[in-house]
Design a protein around this motif. Structure first.
Motif: not given
Length: 249
Positions: A170-186, A192-202
């Motif tokens: 449900g998150v707009h595709v334009s925001l997904r790269s921002d989310l990647v950056g925030v999580l990498r910074n964290y 550490a992260c454990l991510v359940v996800e279907h979006d393989m590009l993400f």
């Protein structure tokens, strides 16, 4: 030698006569971003629900930060620093977006300690592109905005391990790269992260390692770039060769 942050050993979960998880074993190390993948019905969300204490296990053990949490209640697991989000986050009707973020703060003792103001709130509002709705009722947000707010609120809890259940749905595709950056910074700051996800590009952009479930069993534990060449993963997802661009788009 680095100690495992999360260690899952022989985890099983059954609902009546239906075995959803069977002898699942994996670990998450400090500083890792691990994707927990699989086709619909593979047991991903069930595994996350058991690990986070929302469902009882049928067998196996779960250790987090050196503590056995196999039968621990949700609040005790959260207090240890394992914080999660949900596929369909529910937001309060009488709190604004900013107030929800304030309420997510935990002190050094693990207690939730909302503050009247904190510059980190404004930073999160900007990072998750929620500043323009900061004064809106949290329950009035779109589904994608609720997802982003739930991740931002989880980060406010200063988790040792952040577990995300389909954070990009449900998150707009334009925001997904921002989310990647925030999580990498964290993670760079000690998480550490454990991510359940279907979006393989993400997943390819975010994760350092992937664990793939199929019908309750682990069929792969590999680097994201190795998924397309794993025949068991290909068969589990599509039953045929993966088209260029990735699985489960």
């Amino acid at each position: 030698m680095t100690t495992e942050l999360l260690a899952v050993r022989g985890l099983a979960k059954a609902f009546g006569l239906s075995n959803v998880l069977e002898d699942v074993s994996f670990s998450v190390m400090p500083g890792e971003i691990v994707g927990l993948l699989g086709p619909n019905g593979s047991g991903k969300s069930t595994a996350l629900n058991v690990i986070s204490g929302f469902l009882p296990r049928s067998a196996g053990t779960i250790t987090f930060a050196g503590r056995d949490i196999s039968d621990a209640p949700v609040h005790a697991i959260t207090d240890l620093g394992l914080v999660r989000t949900f596929q369909l986050p529910s937001m309060p009707h009488r709190m604004t977006v900013r107030e929800v973020l304030k309420a997510g703060k935990r002190d050094d003792g693990g207690r939730f300690a909302p503050v009247a103001y904190g510059p980190e709130i404004d930073v999160l509002l900007q990072e998750f592109r929620l500043a323009h709705v900061a004064g809106h009722a949290a329950s009035a947000l779109s589904g994608g905005q609720k997802k982003l707010l739930s991740v931002a609120t989880a980060l406010r809890a200063n988790p040792k391990l952040l577990c995300l259940d389909e954070p990009t749905a449900g998150v707009h595709v334009s925001l997904r790269s921002d989310l990647v950056g925030v999580l990498r910074n964290y993670v760079a700051q000690g998480g550490a992260c454990l991510v359940v996800e279907h979006d393989m590009l993400f997943i390819r952009d975010l994760c350092t390692r992937c664990i793939v479930l199929d019908r309750g069993n682990i069929i792969a534990d590999c680097l994201p770039g190795e998924l397309e060449n794993n025949p068991r993963v290909v068969e589990a997802y599509l039953g045929k060769a993966i088209e260029k661009g990735g699985m489960a788009q």
